[in-house]
Design a protein around this motif. Sequence first.
Motif, PDB file in Angstrom:
ATOM      1  N   ASN A 101      29.168  58.978 -58.673  1.00 41.51           N
ATOM      2  CA  ASN A 101      28.409  60.203 -58.939  1.00 41.51           C
ATOM      3  C   ASN A 101      26.919  60.029 -58.671  1.00 41.51           C
ATOM      4  O   ASN A 101      26.390  58.915 -58.666  1.00 41.51           O
ATOM      5  CB  ASN A 101      28.604  60.630 -60.393  1.00 41.51           C
ATOM      6  N   GLN A 102      26.250  61.164 -58.483  1.00 37.68           N
ATOM      7  CA  GLN A 102      24.807  61.164 -58.255  1.00 37.68           C
ATOM      8  C   GLN A 102      24.177  62.335 -58.997  1.00 37.68           C
ATOM      9  O   GLN A 102      24.798  63.391 -59.152  1.00 37.68           O
ATOM     10  CB  GLN A 102      24.483  61.293 -56.764  1.00 37.68           C
ATOM     11  N   LYS A 103      22.936  62.135 -59.433  1.00 39.27           N
ATOM     12  CA  LYS A 103      22.122  63.222 -59.973  1.00 39.27           C
ATOM     13  C   LYS A 103      21.007  63.511 -58.980  1.00 39.27           C
ATOM     14  O   LYS A 103      20.300  62.596 -58.556  1.00 39.27           O
ATOM     15  CB  LYS A 103      21.549  62.846 -61.338  1.00 39.27           C
ATOM     16  N   GLU A 232      30.110  58.161 -66.354  1.00 34.81           N
ATOM     17  CA  GLU A 232      29.378  56.987 -65.908  1.00 34.81           C
ATOM     18  C   GLU A 232      29.842  55.787 -66.724  1.00 34.81           C
ATOM     19  O   GLU A 232      30.478  55.963 -67.766  1.00 34.81           O
ATOM     20  CB  GLU A 232      27.861  57.204 -66.039  1.00 34.81           C
ATOM     21  N   PRO A 233      29.580  54.570 -66.236  1.00 33.96           N
ATOM     22  CA  PRO A 233      28.840  54.217 -65.028  1.00 33.96           C
ATOM     23  C   PRO A 233      29.681  54.376 -63.771  1.00 33.96           C
ATOM     24  O   PRO A 233      30.907  54.521 -63.843  1.00 33.96           O
ATOM     25  CB  PRO A 233      28.495  52.739 -65.262  1.00 33.96           C
ATOM     26  N   ASN A 234      29.008  54.336 -62.622  1.00 37.17           N
ATOM     27  CA  ASN A 234      29.721  54.383 -61.356  1.00 37.17           C
ATOM     28  C   ASN A 234      30.486  53.086 -61.115  1.00 37.17           C
ATOM     29  O   ASN A 234      30.089  52.012 -61.572  1.00 37.17           O
ATOM     30  CB  ASN A 234      28.741  54.612 -60.203  1.00 37.17           C
ATOM     31  N   GLU A 235      31.575  53.230 -60.384  1.00 37.82           N
ATOM     32  CA  GLU A 235      32.333  52.056 -59.947  1.00 37.82           C
ATOM     33  C   GLU A 235      31.772  51.576 -58.613  1.00 37.82           C
ATOM     34  O   GLU A 235      31.304  52.375 -57.796  1.00 37.82           O
ATOM     35  CB  GLU A 235      33.807  52.426 -59.774  1.00 37.82           C
ATOM     36  N   THR A 236      31.808  50.261 -58.390  1.00 42.56           N
ATOM     37  CA  THR A 236      31.449  49.665 -57.105  1.00 42.56           C
ATOM     38  C   THR A 236      32.508  48.630 -56.752  1.00 42.56           C
ATOM     39  O   THR A 236      33.364  48.288 -57.580  1.00 42.56           O
ATOM     40  CB  THR A 236      30.067  48.975 -57.162  1.00 42.56           C
TER      41      THR A 236
END
Length: 257
Positions: A101-103, A232-236
């Motif tokens: 996700n992004q803001k 959140e948090p984002n996965e990588t």
Amino acid sequence: MTTPAELLRSFARTRASLDGEEVTYWWSGDVYSWAPDEPYQRVFGFEGLNVSRLVEDAEAGPDAYQLLTREAAFYLDPVSREILETWQDLPVVHVWNDPANQKWRPFPIPTTDLGDQVCFGLEIPLAYPSPLPVAQYPVHSAGDTYKALELFQFFADRADLAGQAPSVPATMSWSRMSPWLPWMARGQRPGGLTFHCRGRKLGAYTEVPERTRAHIADHHPEFAHAPERWSEPNETSWTYFRKLNPPQVKRFGGITR
């Protein structure tokens, strides 16, 4: 596109859709290795997709958005382009980033005038504590700091951006410089990887190549759609590898450390 808010709105129509409809980007390319005193080598093909939904971020004020996305990508045999299960007898861990996700807030997005087209360029240097510390992952971690560079370009026709449609057709390019992937088990060996890909905004998820859609349906069918809400948090790739391979707990005299 004279103010940061107008620029963000144009970029949002290029990257996603202002009406909240799901948007799928698909890309294909290759991954190259580099290391001191070694020739560059194309080690993998690479194919992936991102399914997103853009929603207004009312709590953040006007002209603010949340981009809700899931992202899947697959390492391919560099010749046959088949999805790999193993590489040099090691299991391949593909990209399953949920969420990614992004803001978004208005900011001066770099643009390049290409005549009939506009290019939105994003350069994202990354440096943060690695989810895979060397002490816990000596074989799978390149270092205690994760360092990478992500380079995006999104191309849209100027005439489309002058219209009122919530979403406009677009193409894209993406390059990344990164450490060795954890599952490659290269440890702290000098060198790393360069990803070089290009793709486009699809009319629908059904335009993703059938082979890729079938692989997603068999493994993680939820990646055919964007998330419904923020998380959140984002996965990588690094956090996902840690989930699959939790650090080993050592016991000393009955005490867990």
